[in-house]
Design a protein around this motif. Structure first.
Motif, PDB file in Angstrom:
ATOM      1  N   ASN A  32      -3.431  12.507   5.613  1.00  0.00           N
ATOM      2  CA  ASN A  32      -3.525  13.284   4.376  1.00  0.00           C
ATOM      3  C   ASN A  32      -2.490  12.858   3.341  1.00  0.00           C
ATOM      4  O   ASN A  32      -2.245  13.570   2.374  1.00  0.00           O
ATOM      5  CB  ASN A  32      -3.332  14.782   4.685  1.00  0.00           C
ATOM      6  CG  ASN A  32      -4.407  15.316   5.619  1.00  0.00           C
ATOM      7  OD1 ASN A  32      -5.574  14.987   5.470  1.00  0.00           O
ATOM      8  ND2 ASN A  32      -3.993  16.147   6.570  1.00  0.00           N
ATOM      9  N   ASN A  33      -1.888  11.694   3.551  1.00  0.00           N
ATOM     10  CA  ASN A  33      -0.815  11.265   2.655  1.00  0.00           C
ATOM     11  C   ASN A  33      -1.277  10.293   1.581  1.00  0.00           C
ATOM     12  O   ASN A  33      -0.473   9.730   0.856  1.00  0.00           O
ATOM     13  CB  ASN A  33       0.308  10.596   3.462  1.00  0.00           C
ATOM     14  CG  ASN A  33       0.967  11.579   4.412  1.00  0.00           C
ATOM     15  OD1 ASN A  33       1.215  12.715   4.053  1.00  0.00           O
ATOM     16  ND2 ASN A  33       1.233  11.123   5.628  1.00  0.00           N
ATOM     17  N   GLY A  34      -2.583  10.061   1.473  1.00  0.00           N
ATOM     18  CA  GLY A  34      -3.091   9.150   0.459  1.00  0.00           C
ATOM     19  C   GLY A  34      -3.047   7.704   0.915  1.00  0.00           C
ATOM     20  O   GLY A  34      -2.556   7.367   2.006  1.00  0.00           O
ATOM     21  N   ALA A  35      -3.557   6.835   0.067  1.00  0.00           N
ATOM     22  CA  ALA A  35      -3.645   5.413   0.400  1.00  0.00           C
ATOM     23  C   ALA A  35      -2.273   4.756   0.374  1.00  0.00           C
ATOM     24  O   ALA A  35      -1.366   5.170  -0.353  1.00  0.00           O
ATOM     25  CB  ALA A  35      -4.579   4.699  -0.572  1.00  0.00           C
ATOM     26  N   LEU A  36      -2.116   3.712   1.181  1.00  0.00           N
ATOM     27  CA  LEU A  36      -0.904   2.901   1.185  1.00  0.00           C
ATOM     28  C   LEU A  36      -1.018   1.822   0.107  1.00  0.00           C
ATOM     29  O   LEU A  36      -2.092   1.559  -0.421  1.00  0.00           O
ATOM     30  CB  LEU A  36      -0.697   2.261   2.553  1.00  0.00           C
ATOM     31  CG  LEU A  36      -0.706   3.211   3.756  1.00  0.00           C
ATOM     32  CD1 LEU A  36      -0.498   2.428   5.033  1.00  0.00           C
ATOM     33  CD2 LEU A  36       0.356   4.281   3.597  1.00  0.00           C
ATOM     34  N   ASP A  37       0.089   1.188  -0.189  1.00  0.00           N
ATOM     35  CA  ASP A  37       0.117   0.108  -1.180  1.00  0.00           C
ATOM     36  C   ASP A  37      -0.261  -1.201  -0.493  1.00  0.00           C
ATOM     37  O   ASP A  37       0.528  -1.739   0.273  1.00  0.00           O
ATOM     38  CB  ASP A  37       1.506  -0.001  -1.797  1.00  0.00           C
ATOM     39  CG  ASP A  37       1.558  -1.045  -2.910  1.00  0.00           C
ATOM     40  OD1 ASP A  37       0.533  -1.716  -3.141  1.00  0.00           O
ATOM     41  OD2 ASP A  37       2.627  -1.182  -3.546  1.00  0.00           O
ATOM     42  N   PRO A  38      -1.475  -1.739  -0.746  1.00  0.00           N
ATOM     43  CA  PRO A  38      -1.889  -2.974  -0.061  1.00  0.00           C
ATOM     44  C   PRO A  38      -0.989  -4.156  -0.370  1.00  0.00           C
ATOM     45  O   PRO A  38      -0.858  -5.075   0.441  1.00  0.00           O
ATOM     46  CB  PRO A  38      -3.313  -3.211  -0.603  1.00  0.00           C
ATOM     47  CG  PRO A  38      -3.759  -1.883  -1.121  1.00  0.00           C
ATOM     48  CD  PRO A  38      -2.521  -1.226  -1.633  1.00  0.00           C
ATOM     49  N   GLY A  39      -0.340  -4.144  -1.541  1.00  0.00           N
ATOM     50  CA  GLY A  39       0.514  -5.259  -1.906  1.00  0.00           C
ATOM     51  C   GLY A  39       1.793  -5.322  -1.090  1.00  0.00           C
ATOM     52  O   GLY A  39       2.412  -6.384  -0.989  1.00  0.00           O
ATOM     53  N   LYS A  40       2.221  -4.210  -0.527  1.00  0.00           N
ATOM     54  CA  LYS A  40       3.471  -4.180   0.242  1.00  0.00           C
ATOM     55  C   LYS A  40       3.252  -3.928   1.724  1.00  0.00           C
ATOM     56  O   LYS A  40       4.197  -4.000   2.511  1.00  0.00           O
ATOM     57  CB  LYS A  40       4.392  -3.073  -0.303  1.00  0.00           C
ATOM     58  CG  LYS A  40       4.803  -3.278  -1.745  1.00  0.00           C
ATOM     59  CD  LYS A  40       5.698  -2.124  -2.191  1.00  0.00           C
ATOM     60  CE  LYS A  40       6.144  -2.301  -3.651  1.00  0.00           C
ATOM     61  NZ  LYS A  40       7.018  -1.178  -4.083  1.00  0.00           N
ATOM     62  N   LEU A  41       2.004  -3.652   2.093  1.00  0.00           N
ATOM     63  CA  LEU A  41       1.720  -3.155   3.434  1.00  0.00           C
ATOM     64  C   LEU A  41       2.149  -4.129   4.531  1.00  0.00           C
ATOM     65  O   LEU A  41       2.699  -3.730   5.554  1.00  0.00           O
ATOM     66  CB  LEU A  41       0.221  -2.860   3.553  1.00  0.00           C
ATOM     67  CG  LEU A  41      -0.218  -2.032   4.750  1.00  0.00           C
ATOM     68  CD1 LEU A  41       0.464  -0.677   4.743  1.00  0.00           C
ATOM     69  CD2 LEU A  41      -1.728  -1.856   4.744  1.00  0.00           C
ATOM     70  N   PHE A  42       1.896  -5.422   4.338  1.00  0.00           N
ATOM     71  CA  PHE A  42       2.152  -6.408   5.392  1.00  0.00           C
ATOM     72  C   PHE A  42       3.436  -7.205   5.158  1.00  0.00           C
ATOM     73  O   PHE A  42       3.660  -8.230   5.799  1.00  0.00           O
ATOM     74  CB  PHE A  42       0.964  -7.364   5.503  1.00  0.00           C
ATOM     75  CG  PHE A  42      -0.319  -6.682   5.895  1.00  0.00           C
ATOM     76  CD1 PHE A  42      -0.535  -6.291   7.205  1.00  0.00           C
ATOM     77  CD2 PHE A  42      -1.296  -6.411   4.946  1.00  0.00           C
ATOM     78  CE1 PHE A  42      -1.708  -5.657   7.567  1.00  0.00           C
ATOM     79  CE2 PHE A  42      -2.475  -5.782   5.303  1.00  0.00           C
ATOM     80  CZ  PHE A  42      -2.680  -5.397   6.617  1.00  0.00           C
ATOM     81  N   ILE A  43       4.268  -6.751   4.214  1.00  0.00           N
ATOM     82  CA  ILE A  43       5.532  -7.430   3.937  1.00  0.00           C
ATOM     83  C   ILE A  43       6.602  -6.899   4.888  1.00  0.00           C
ATOM     84  O   ILE A  43       6.691  -5.697   5.138  1.00  0.00           O
ATOM     85  CB  ILE A  43       5.963  -7.214   2.473  1.00  0.00           C
ATOM     86  CG1 ILE A  43       4.903  -7.798   1.528  1.00  0.00           C
ATOM     87  CG2 ILE A  43       7.311  -7.859   2.207  1.00  0.00           C
ATOM     88  CD1 ILE A  43       5.201  -7.545   0.067  1.00  0.00           C
ATOM     89  N   ARG A  44       7.427  -7.799   5.386  1.00  0.00           N
ATOM     90  CA  ARG A  44       8.468  -7.395   6.342  1.00  0.00           C
ATOM     91  C   ARG A  44       9.429  -6.385   5.729  1.00  0.00           C
ATOM     92  O   ARG A  44       9.858  -6.530   4.586  1.00  0.00           O
ATOM     93  CB  ARG A  44       9.274  -8.619   6.791  1.00  0.00           C
ATOM     94  CG  ARG A  44       8.454  -9.638   7.560  1.00  0.00           C
ATOM     95  CD  ARG A  44       9.316 -10.773   8.031  1.00  0.00           C
ATOM     96  NE  ARG A  44       8.516 -11.813   8.658  1.00  0.00           N
ATOM     97  CZ  ARG A  44       9.014 -12.908   9.221  1.00  0.00           C
ATOM     98  NH1 ARG A  44      10.319 -13.102   9.228  1.00  0.00           N
ATOM     99  NH2 ARG A  44       8.225 -13.802   9.757  1.00  0.00           N
TER     100      ARG A  44
END
Length: 415
Positions: A359-371
């Motif tokens: 229920n926290n909304g979408a994540l930021d795809p641009g930062k999701l897989f960055i270390r």
């Protein structure tokens, strides 16, 4: 817009403008020359009439043929006079124009106005033919120039595009040097040498940094183990106070987190170093079911509802990396699902998809897989779990993606 296209467009526009201006100038020059030639012929006719009048003291007989006419009348002008003009054809059924000379001659004490007109049909036909030939020549030159430019520019720019392709395929840290195509163009050779020098320096810095990280991670394992063992002993001591026990528990949790971070960094280094090169074909469904059994107790402890739709799927991949991949995906879904939430698993021949309610909304795809990136409120414990998933997918030639829909986070692995 590509440089090649922009050059051709500008070159074509400038060439076309030059040809148009040159054609207009050529047309008016040609018209002036031909008119001047007709006027010279009319002057000859004038001199012949003047000679005739002087010899016989009377005007010649009027003449009216297809291409030329001679006429005279009493003139209101009582002095020497001459004028050139362009007139329409006396015959209204004809469209060509006539060039006319009007001049006066004194005959027996009386001024006569003579008019001699000459057809311009031949001149106009000649001009049309010359203009048509010129236009065909200009269009042919433009087309040939365009084709030659396209062919020549493509050939000249081929090494440049080859360099771009090599750079696009290059991955820092992967084995294999870049090989640039030799070119006779000095600028392209200079570009290749500068890029090659830059890449060599970047790789040197990259490997030094990676070696430092790997060595530091290995060296940290021993002191971390010692500290964790010492804390275990202290926590079990019955003589410590409650506040001391709480402080020890906090320190122990921090050491545990640091140990997991160290293990994750070591794992990333191993993946990037290509230490998981052995692959085999196996049924991904079987592995997923095994991991579901391993995680069943944790899921039940959090009262999570599991929904699965699994089909037998053969994939070619390092099995150890596949296990790590699933562990990280399951851990991410379990950790970030609210207690009593749901986890959905789907597997077919094209994709493995795992989703969990949130229920926290979408994540930021641009930062999701960055270390070490904290993409929104839902994050990894140390910011490396999703980076490991990304690296495993990359070295295994798989595609990982994320999207958010209907209050659910979806992570997909495309085979």
């Amino acid at each position: 817009m590509k440089l090649f296209t922009r050059y051709l467009r500008i070159n074509l526009m400038v060439t076309l403008l030059i040809f148009v201006l040159a054609s207009l100038a050529f047309y008016f020059l040609l018209w002036y020359v031909t008119i001047h030639q007709v006027d010279e012929d009319l002057k000859i006719e004038q001199r012949e009439i003047q000679f005739y009048v002087k010899k016989f003291n009377r005007p010649p007989e009027p003449l009216n043929v297809k291409d030329q006419s001679v006429s005279f009348e009493v003139s209101a002008i009582t002095k020497a006079y001459r004028k050139f003009s362009t007139i329409p054809s006396p015959n209204k059924s004809q469209t060509e124009e006539f060039r006319e000379i009007s001049f006066t001659i004194l005959v027996n004490g009386q001024w006569l106005l003579f008019k001699v007109s000459k057809s311009m049909e031949t001149v106009q036909n000649l001009n049309r033919s010359i203009i048509l030939i010129s236009l065909v020549t200009i269009i042919t030159i433009l087309l040939v120039s365009l084709l030659i430019n396209r062919w020549q520019m493509r050939r000249l720019w081929k090494p440049f595009y080859g360099t771009l392709d090599n750079i696009e395929k290059f991955r820092l840290g992967e084995k294999g040097a870049l090989h640039f195509e030799k070119s006779s163009i000095v600028e392209f050779e200079l570009l290749n040498s500068r890029i090659d020098q830059f890449i060599r320096e970047a790789e040197k810095e990259y490997f030094l940094l990676k070696e430092f990280t790997e060595n530091a991670s290995h060296e940290l394992q021993t002191p971390l183990s010692i500290v964790r063992s010492t804390l275990d002993v202290l926590i079990q001591d019955e003589n410590i106070s409650e506040s001391q026990s709480h402080s020890l528990q906090t320190a122990y949790s921090a050491i545990q987190k640091m140990s997991k971070l160290n293990q994750s960094l070591l794992l990333l280094n191993k993946i990037e170093n290509g230490q998981f090169t052995e692959t085999q074909i196996f049924d991904f469904k079987t592995l997923v079911e095994q991991k579901m059994a391993d995680w069943q107790e944790l899921w039940q402890g959090r009262n999570l509802k599991i929904h699965s739709s699994l089909h037998s799927t053969q994939i070619n991949m390092n099995e150890q990396l596949a296990e790590i991949l699933l562990n990280n995906l399951f851990s991410n879904a379990a950790r970030h699902s609210a207690e009593g939430g749901s986890v959905f698993l789907k597997l077919d021949e094209q994709v493995f998809e795992i989703s969990n309610t949130a229920n926290n909304g979408a994540l930021d795809p641009g930062k999701l897989f960055i270390r070490f990136s904290k993409a929104g409120q839902i994050t990894d414990q140390h910011g490396l779990g999703l980076s490991i998933i990304k690296q495993i997918a990359r070295v295994s030639n798989k595609i990982v993606s994320y999207h958010y829909k209907d209050d659910r986070h979806f992570f997909s692995i495309r085979f």
